[in-house]
Design a protein around this motif. Sequence first.
Motif, PDB file in Angstrom:
ATOM      1  N   ILE A   1       0.837  -1.207   0.000  1.00 16.57           N
ATOM      2  CA  ILE A   1       0.000   0.000   0.000  1.00 16.57           C
ATOM      3  C   ILE A   1       0.869   1.252   0.000  1.00 16.57           C
ATOM      4  O   ILE A   1       0.638   2.190  -0.782  1.00 16.57           O
ATOM      5  CB  ILE A   1      -0.944  -0.017   1.215  1.00 16.57           C
ATOM      6  N   TYR A   2       1.882   1.282   0.845  1.00 17.83           N
ATOM      7  CA  TYR A   2       2.750   2.463   0.879  1.00 17.83           C
ATOM      8  C   TYR A   2       3.651   2.532  -0.356  1.00 17.83           C
ATOM      9  O   TYR A   2       4.067   3.626  -0.755  1.00 17.83           O
ATOM     10  CB  TYR A   2       3.576   2.453   2.158  1.00 17.83           C
TER      11      TYR A   2
ATOM     12  N   GLU B   1       1.630   4.301  -2.815  1.00 18.48           N
ATOM     13  CA  GLU B   1       1.622   5.743  -2.535  1.00 18.48           C
ATOM     14  C   GLU B   1       2.829   6.427  -3.164  1.00 18.48           C
ATOM     15  O   GLU B   1       2.722   7.524  -3.732  1.00 18.48           O
ATOM     16  CB  GLU B   1       1.600   5.994  -1.030  1.00 18.48           C
ATOM     17  N   ARG B   2       3.994   5.790  -3.098  1.00 17.76           N
ATOM     18  CA  ARG B   2       5.185   6.363  -3.716  1.00 17.76           C
ATOM     19  C   ARG B   2       5.034   6.433  -5.229  1.00 17.76           C
ATOM     20  O   ARG B   2       5.432   7.415  -5.865  1.00 17.76           O
ATOM     21  CB  ARG B   2       6.418   5.528  -3.352  1.00 17.76           C
TER      22      ARG B   2
ATOM     23  N   LEU C   1      -6.749   1.231  -4.379  1.00 14.90           N
ATOM     24  CA  LEU C   1      -6.814   1.306  -2.915  1.00 14.90           C
ATOM     25  C   LEU C   1      -8.254   1.363  -2.421  1.00 14.90           C
ATOM     26  O   LEU C   1      -8.591   0.764  -1.381  1.00 14.90           O
ATOM     27  CB  LEU C   1      -6.037   2.536  -2.431  1.00 14.90           C
TER      28      LEU C   1
ATOM     29  N   THR D   1      -5.402   5.910   5.109  1.00 17.78           N
ATOM     30  CA  THR D   1      -4.452   6.994   5.325  1.00 17.78           C
ATOM     31  C   THR D   1      -3.890   7.498   4.001  1.00 17.78           C
ATOM     32  O   THR D   1      -3.787   8.709   3.762  1.00 17.78           O
ATOM     33  CB  THR D   1      -3.307   6.528   6.233  1.00 17.78           C
ATOM     34  N   VAL D   2      -3.535   6.574   3.113  1.00 15.22           N
ATOM     35  CA  VAL D   2      -2.990   6.960   1.810  1.00 15.22           C
ATOM     36  C   VAL D   2      -4.045   7.676   0.980  1.00 15.22           C
ATOM     37  O   VAL D   2      -3.764   8.694   0.325  1.00 15.22           O
ATOM     38  CB  VAL D   2      -2.443   5.725   1.081  1.00 15.22           C
TER      39      VAL D   2
ATOM     40  N   ARG E   1      -4.631  11.321   2.183  1.00 14.21           N
ATOM     41  CA  ARG E   1      -3.579  12.320   1.953  1.00 14.21           C
ATOM     42  C   ARG E   1      -3.041  12.253   0.518  1.00 14.21           C
ATOM     43  O   ARG E   1      -1.906  12.670   0.262  1.00 14.21           O
ATOM     44  CB  ARG E   1      -2.450  12.121   2.947  1.00 14.21           C
ATOM     45  N   ARG E   2      -3.817  11.724  -0.407  1.00 10.77           N
ATOM     46  CA  ARG E   2      -3.392  11.667  -1.804  1.00 10.77           C
ATOM     47  C   ARG E   2      -3.079  13.071  -2.303  1.00 10.77           C
ATOM     48  O   ARG E   2      -3.741  14.038  -1.921  1.00 10.77           O
ATOM     49  CB  ARG E   2      -4.463  10.999  -2.669  1.00 10.77           C
TER      50      ARG E   2
END
Length: 328
Positions: free
Chosen positions: A184-185, A188-189, A205, A235-236, A239-240
């Motif tokens: 998941i993170y 995000e990257r 997501l 959370t991701v 804060r996209r």
Amino acid sequence: MRSPPRGRPSSGTPHGLYRQTAGLLTGWLPLALQRVGKRESMSQLNRREPSPENGEVGKSVSTLFTFGYTDPMRGGRIQVKKLILITGVLIVVVFLWWVVISPLTWLIAGGTVRNIPDAKDRAAALSAVRQSIIQSVAGIGALGALLFTARNYLLSCEGQVTDRYTKAIEQIASDRGDERIGGIYALERVMADSARDHYTIVEVLAAFVREHAQPPTAPEGADRRVSADVQAALTVLGRRPRRAELELRPVNLLGVWLHKADLRGANLEGAVLCRAHLRGADLIRTRLQGSHLDGADLRDTKGLTPEQLLGARGLDDPRTLLPSSLRN
């Protein structure tokens, strides 16, 4: 200085260069082919003393193009490939000089240069024009090489993004929770680095949350909190990054079970939260303006204010359950 006799141009003139090139092709080339056929290394050719058969030119050229170690069992084949390459380059250079450079120089020089009475001055002027043409061609070639390199760099970056995305998708499909969180993170990257994949990752997501945040089937699971991987995905999503070139599309979280979820500061403007269970969730500074809350359960939420619900739809739906502080 005495000029060279007629019919034997000096090596400083173009005709002299052509004469040396022809001598190289007719003198050194057959000798090298003969030596290669006998599987002799080029280093042996260098150690031979110059003779009328090969000459100094053959020795210097063989020294120039001999480098590295050659396998004795395959040396002949390797040297033939080098020889063919060198001969092809020389032929191309001579062809370009005769067919392209010389006529183009004569054409660009114009009548002013061609009509110079003194032969020496005319040759100098033509040489200057020729150098300008060569420099221009070299500049165009350098620009083309730069564009080609930039294109390859962009393609390489796109390939790296694709590889990272594929690996992250494999991680979130894992049976292990820690690997899913890492995937998941990683997504995000990728989303931060690639605007083209922004919406795709948001949809992935959101689908992950919808699949893994289903309402409990047993009564004893009514107080179950969201899992760690679902919380990471929320959370991701919350804060996209905002991108000026992209319209902020709503997140589809239809019917998800987000009991006591941490949504502090999350950007859920316009999100589809119909029939979502948000009871006991932390909604401090959560942006819910314009969201769809038809049938949503917002009881016992923390920090929810009327300003956060400006433009929200479904608040008048009898199935929508609001906190006691917001009930009329």
